[in-house]
Design a protein around this motif. Structure first.
Motif, PDB file in Angstrom:
ATOM      1  N   LEU A  69       0.832  -1.208   0.000  1.00 20.09           N
ATOM      2  CA  LEU A  69       0.000   0.000   0.000  1.00 20.09           C
ATOM      3  C   LEU A  69       0.865   1.257   0.000  1.00 20.09           C
ATOM      4  N   ILE A  70       1.929   1.246   0.808  1.00 12.24           N
ATOM      5  CA  ILE A  70       2.819   2.402   0.845  1.00 12.24           C
ATOM      6  C   ILE A  70       3.457   2.609  -0.521  1.00 12.24           C
ATOM      7  N   VAL A  71       3.931   1.514  -1.116  1.00  5.43           N
ATOM      8  CA  VAL A  71       4.538   1.618  -2.448  1.00  5.43           C
ATOM      9  C   VAL A  71       3.518   2.116  -3.467  1.00  5.43           C
ATOM     10  N   ALA A  72       2.284   1.606  -3.388  1.00 10.48           N
ATOM     11  CA  ALA A  72       1.253   1.967  -4.363  1.00 10.48           C
ATOM     12  C   ALA A  72       0.916   3.452  -4.329  1.00 10.48           C
ATOM     13  N   TYR A  73       0.859   4.019  -3.130  1.00 10.53           N
ATOM     14  CA  TYR A  73       0.409   5.410  -3.007  1.00 10.53           C
ATOM     15  C   TYR A  73       1.544   6.431  -3.043  1.00 10.53           C
ATOM     16  N   THR A  74       2.787   5.996  -2.919  1.00 14.22           N
ATOM     17  CA  THR A  74       3.889   6.956  -2.862  1.00 14.22           C
ATOM     18  C   THR A  74       4.919   6.769  -3.980  1.00 14.22           C
ATOM     19  N   LEU A  75       5.388   5.550  -4.194  1.00 17.45           N
ATOM     20  CA  LEU A  75       6.444   5.312  -5.173  1.00 17.45           C
ATOM     21  C   LEU A  75       5.914   4.953  -6.558  1.00 17.45           C
ATOM     22  N   ARG A  76       4.774   4.315  -6.617  1.00 21.97           N
ATOM     23  CA  ARG A  76       4.256   3.829  -7.897  1.00 21.97           C
ATOM     24  C   ARG A  76       3.694   4.918  -8.810  1.00 21.97           C
ATOM     25  N   PRO A  77       2.942   5.912  -8.321  1.00 22.22           N
ATOM     26  CA  PRO A  77       2.301   6.864  -9.238  1.00 22.22           C
ATOM     27  C   PRO A  77       3.299   7.591 -10.140  1.00 22.22           C
ATOM     28  N   ALA A  78       2.971   7.628 -11.414  1.00 19.07           N
ATOM     29  CA  ALA A  78       3.794   8.330 -12.402  1.00 19.07           C
ATOM     30  C   ALA A  78       2.942   8.595 -13.630  1.00 19.07           C
ATOM     31  N   VAL A  79       3.331   9.615 -14.375  1.00 19.28           N
ATOM     32  CA  VAL A  79       2.666   9.947 -15.632  1.00 19.28           C
ATOM     33  C   VAL A  79       3.731   9.992 -16.718  1.00 19.28           C
ATOM     34  N   TYR A  80       3.515   9.239 -17.795  1.00 23.59           N
ATOM     35  CA  TYR A  80       4.449   9.189 -18.915  1.00 23.59           C
ATOM     36  C   TYR A  80       3.755   9.772 -20.148  1.00 23.59           C
ATOM     37  N   ALA A  81       4.432  10.660 -20.822  1.00 26.27           N
ATOM     38  CA  ALA A  81       3.837  11.285 -22.007  1.00 26.27           C
ATOM     39  C   ALA A  81       4.870  11.359 -23.122  1.00 26.27           C
ATOM     40  N   ASN A  82       4.477  10.888 -24.308  1.00 25.45           N
ATOM     41  CA  ASN A  82       5.308  11.089 -25.489  1.00 25.45           C
ATOM     42  C   ASN A  82       4.428  11.596 -26.624  1.00 25.45           C
ATOM     43  N   ASN A  83       4.889  11.480 -27.858  1.00 21.57           N
ATOM     44  CA  ASN A  83       4.116  12.054 -28.960  1.00 21.57           C
ATOM     45  C   ASN A  83       2.977  11.159 -29.430  1.00 21.57           C
ATOM     46  N   GLN A  84       2.826   9.972 -28.799  1.00 21.70           N
ATOM     47  CA  GLN A  84       1.769   9.061 -29.224  1.00 21.70           C
ATOM     48  C   GLN A  84       0.687   8.844 -28.188  1.00 21.70           C
ATOM     49  N   ARG A  85       1.059   8.830 -26.912  1.00 21.49           N
ATOM     50  CA  ARG A  85       0.069   8.492 -25.901  1.00 21.49           C
ATOM     51  C   ARG A  85       0.437   9.060 -24.539  1.00 21.49           C
ATOM     52  N   LEU A  86      -0.569   9.038 -23.679  1.00 19.23           N
ATOM     53  CA  LEU A  86      -0.416   9.416 -22.275  1.00 19.23           C
ATOM     54  C   LEU A  86      -0.623   8.157 -21.445  1.00 19.23           C
ATOM     55  N   LYS A  87       0.357   7.849 -20.605  1.00 11.89           N
ATOM     56  CA  LYS A  87       0.277   6.659 -19.748  1.00 11.89           C
ATOM     57  C   LYS A  87       0.227   7.109 -18.296  1.00 11.89           C
ATOM     58  N   ILE A  88      -0.845   6.736 -17.606  1.00 12.51           N
ATOM     59  CA  ILE A  88      -1.067   7.148 -16.217  1.00 12.51           C
ATOM     60  C   ILE A  88      -0.919   5.918 -15.330  1.00 12.51           C
ATOM     61  N   ARG A  89       0.055   5.939 -14.444  1.00  9.78           N
ATOM     62  CA  ARG A  89       0.239   4.830 -13.504  1.00  9.78           C
ATOM     63  C   ARG A  89      -0.210   5.290 -12.125  1.00  9.78           C
ATOM     64  N   ASN A  90      -1.416   4.880 -11.764  1.00 14.72           N
ATOM     65  CA  ASN A  90      -2.005   5.208 -10.473  1.00 14.72           C
ATOM     66  C   ASN A  90      -1.776   4.068  -9.485  1.00 14.72           C
ATOM     67  N   PRO A  91      -2.177   4.217  -8.228  1.00 17.15           N
ATOM     68  CA  PRO A  91      -1.876   3.178  -7.233  1.00 17.15           C
ATOM     69  C   PRO A  91      -2.296   1.768  -7.632  1.00 17.15           C
ATOM     70  N   PHE A  92      -3.497   1.598  -8.195  1.00 15.37           N
ATOM     71  CA  PHE A  92      -3.992   0.243  -8.434  1.00 15.37           C
ATOM     72  C   PHE A  92      -4.299  -0.064  -9.894  1.00 15.37           C
ATOM     73  N   ARG A  93      -4.032   0.847 -10.790  1.00 15.33           N
ATOM     74  CA  ARG A  93      -4.234   0.548 -12.202  1.00 15.33           C
ATOM     75  C   ARG A  93      -3.401   1.462 -13.069  1.00 15.33           C
ATOM     76  N   THR A  94      -3.180   1.017 -14.299  1.00 15.72           N
ATOM     77  CA  THR A  94      -2.440   1.792 -15.286  1.00 15.72           C
ATOM     78  C   THR A  94      -3.359   2.064 -16.468  1.00 15.72           C
ATOM     79  N   ILE A  95      -3.465   3.314 -16.870  1.00 14.29           N
ATOM     80  CA  ILE A  95      -4.345   3.721 -17.963  1.00 14.29           C
ATOM     81  C   ILE A  95      -3.486   4.275 -19.094  1.00 14.29           C
TER      82      ILE A  95
END
Length: 215
Positions: A69-95
């Motif tokens: 849970l600590i890893v999910a809410y603090t270390l895991r979240p990230a947002v990746y963006a390039n010229n093709q897509r937006l990747k959202i890594r939230n605590p319990f899912r990746t969009i």
């Protein structure tokens, strides 16, 4: 909040290559997560080594349940963006959203991406109302200096006139507008649940509940 450039492999269309990802993460969240993990390792390790009776088992169950849970809410979240897509890594899912599927990116009390009737929060870009108010004061001060005919000290300094979350949202919105019609940025939304995080949390919670019941 911090951002850096990292290379992530996406699925480029023929004839077009994805640019390296621009990564948005919360520096404060990462620092808090490291501190919590250190505290948990210290307390849990002490209970495992020196505890008596069911204390070591309780400590083990708590570590299994709460470390992910600590890893999910603090270390895991990230947002990746390039010229093709937006990747959202939230605590319990990746969009993963191709830019064509992004209708808007906005920041009010939290940062959000709108896609059709769906709304996805950006956990990695927290909104600080204090930082926003400070940035608004700097903007007002710079505008007043420009109106009076004086050279704005803020305009020539390295201090940003936008809060970091608002600036990140502006950057993402610009990418969406620039690449939304590209052939490589078409497609539907993909969602993957983080079972690797959820499974140990559930297992640890069940084990902890059983140990507490049997006393």
């Amino acid at each position: 909040m911090s951002s850096s450039d990292e290379s992530q492999n996406s699925r480029p269309e023929p004839g077009e290559t994805a640019t390296p990802d621009r990564v948005f993460r919360s520096g404060a969240g990462i620092a808090g997560g490291v501190l919590l993990l250190g505290l948990g390792a210290w307390l849990g390790g002490d209970a495992l080594v020196r505890g008596a009776g069911t204390a070591p088992w309780l400590a083990l169950a708590a570590l299994i349940a709460f470390v992910p849970l600590i890893v999910a809410y603090t270390l895991r979240p990230a947002v990746y963006a390039n010229n093709q897509r937006l990747k959202i890594r939230n605590p319990f899912r990746t969009i993963v959203l191709p830019w064509a599927a992004v209708d808007d990116v906005r920041a009010s009390y939290s940062c959000e991406v709108l896609s059709g009737e769906a709304k996805y929060q950006l956990w990695a870009i927290p909104v600080s109302l204090r930082a926003r108010k400070a940035a608004n004061r700097r903007q007002a001060r710079a505008a007043a200096e420009d109106t009076s005919g004086r050279t704005s000290v803020l305009a020539t300094s390295d201090r940003p006139l936008r809060a970091s979350a608002d600036q990140a949202v502006d950057d993402l919105r610009e990418l969406a507008e620039r690449h939304g019609r590209d052939a490589a940025a078409q497609g539907g939304v993909e969602i993957r649940w983080a079972y690797e995080v959820m499974a140990p949390v559930v297992a640890g919670g069940i084990l902890l509940a059983v140990l507490l019941l049997i006393g």
